[in-house]
Design a protein around this motif. Structure first.
Motif, short mmCIF file in Angstrom:
data_model
loop_
_atom_site.label_atom_id
_atom_site.label_comp_id
_atom_site.label_asym_id
_atom_site.label_seq_id
_atom_site.Cartn_x
_atom_site.Cartn_y
_atom_site.Cartn_z
N LEU A 253 0.81 -1.22 0.00
CA LEU A 253 0.00 0.00 0.00
C LEU A 253 0.85 1.27 0.00
O LEU A 253 0.40 2.31 -0.48
CB LEU A 253 -0.96 0.01 1.19
CG LEU A 253 -2.35 -0.56 0.88
CD1 LEU A 253 -2.29 -2.05 0.64
CD2 LEU A 253 -3.34 -0.26 1.98
N GLN B 188 0.00 3.82 -2.84
CA GLN B 188 -0.58 5.11 -2.48
C GLN B 188 0.22 6.27 -3.07
O GLN B 188 -0.34 7.29 -3.48
CB GLN B 188 -0.65 5.26 -0.96
CG GLN B 188 -1.56 6.40 -0.51
CD GLN B 188 -3.04 6.10 -0.68
OE1 GLN B 188 -3.61 5.34 0.08
NE2 GLN B 188 -3.70 6.71 -1.67
N LEU C 4 -7.34 3.40 -0.70
CA LEU C 4 -6.86 2.01 -0.69
C LEU C 4 -7.14 1.41 0.67
O LEU C 4 -6.75 1.96 1.71
CB LEU C 4 -5.36 1.97 -0.99
CG LEU C 4 -4.89 2.67 -2.27
CD1 LEU C 4 -3.37 2.65 -2.36
CD2 LEU C 4 -5.50 2.01 -3.50
#
Length: 314
Positions: A242, A246, A254
């Motif tokens: 992530l 991101q 997310l």
């Protein structure tokens, strides 16, 4: 660790890299601070390809042991170091070389395909290595009349079978991280976010994959999120992805897929990947150890299926 200590360590690592002509390769599942100072962050295929291009004396591999072994196989004359020598892999450990050799010997007419998440000794017993990014393509390149052994990940194997229509003989191995997702919790989470698309790594179990709008490697998942017009995604793979994802899509939402166990992030984390810390990366570079060694005969045998994979991945 406080912010100043982190900043100081990062600066020291960057300085040492220059002094020692070292390159830092990091997997997407590494902690954020390590990813931020890496020369390259990627999935297994990307890291393998990058390891071949490296023009450095030292490869500092922030990942797990089998990944550092692969870098050593591709760069036998370079020093390969790993922040924590105990950073293993549940999937690689599920396929001991001696038992796998017995399995192959029982099926002598089969082409042996192994997922890159295995030990150097298992790679040495293999015809072609694959990653989650290229497994379907490589299996499709094998003549239809040739039976296939696929190891060690049964979940990735089942996914490849569903995509190719090939009936493969699967080794019974799996990744504890990707088997930790809870279907009930995922369905509940999706009810709370009905506008979110579920994306999943093919190491996940079949019932999790059945919920996904997209199934692919870590790099494939990042590309999908970047290029898809949807604004919200539930991500079923190790939580570490992530951070990079991101950064690529700062305006999108997310959400990590929920794990069966209740933990600090309510997501799935790989304990092995998180064994590498910023402090260990620094210590590793200072001491140039732990160093990863692979026997010469294993390097020669394992290099063949890895080079076949890289050739087929172009």
């Amino acid at each position: 660790m406080d912010t100043n200590k982190i900043k100081d360590l990062k600066e020291r690592i960057l300085k040492l890299k220059k002094e020692k002509n070292a390159v830092l390769l990091a997997h997407y599942y590494q902690e954020n601070d390590i990813q931020d100072i890496a020369d390259y962050v990627g999935d297994s295929l990307g890291l393998s390809q990058e390891a071949m291009k490296v023009d450095a004396d030292i490869i500092l591999f922030a990942g797990v042991h089998f990944m550092a072994e692969t870098a050593k196989i591709l760069n036998p004359n370079k020093k390969v170091i790993l922040p924590d020598v105990n950073a293993g892999c549940s999937l690689a450990e599920s396929c001991p070389p001696d038992l796998f050799k017995e399995f192959i010997d029982q099926h002598p007419d089969h082409t042996v395909i192994t997922y890159v998440n295995c030990s150097a000794e298992v790679k040495a017993l293999t015809d072609i290595v694959v990653t989650s990014a290229n497994a379907v393509k490589i299996v499709e390149s094998i003549p239809k009349d040739k039976p296939i052994i696929f190891a060690p990940d049964k979940n990735l194997g089942k996914y490849v079978m569903s995509k190719t229509g090939r009936d493969m003989l699967l080794w019974d191995g799996s990744c504890v991280v990707h088997e930790a997702f809870s279907l009930d919790k995922l369905i509940e989470l999706h009810k709370q976010h009905p506008d979110a698309k579920i994306i999943a790594h093919p190491e996940s179990e079949t019932h999790i994959l059945a919920t996904a709008s997209y199934i692919g490697s870590t790099s494939g998942m990042i590309d999908y999120v970047k290029n898809n017009p949807n604004n919200k995604f539930i991500v079923a793979t190790e939580f570490g992805i992530l951070h990079k994802m991101q950064q690529e899509v700062p305006d999108k939402i997310l959400i990590p897929a929920p794990a069966k166990e209740d933990n600090t992030c309510a997501c799935s984390e790989c304990g092995y990947m998180k064994m590498n810390t910023l402090q260990k990366v620094y210590d590793c570079l200072v001491n140039e150890s732990p160093e990863v060694h692979v026997a010469e005969d294993i390097i020669q045998k394992a290099l063949i299926p890895i080079e076949r994979m890289l050739e087929l991945s172009k």
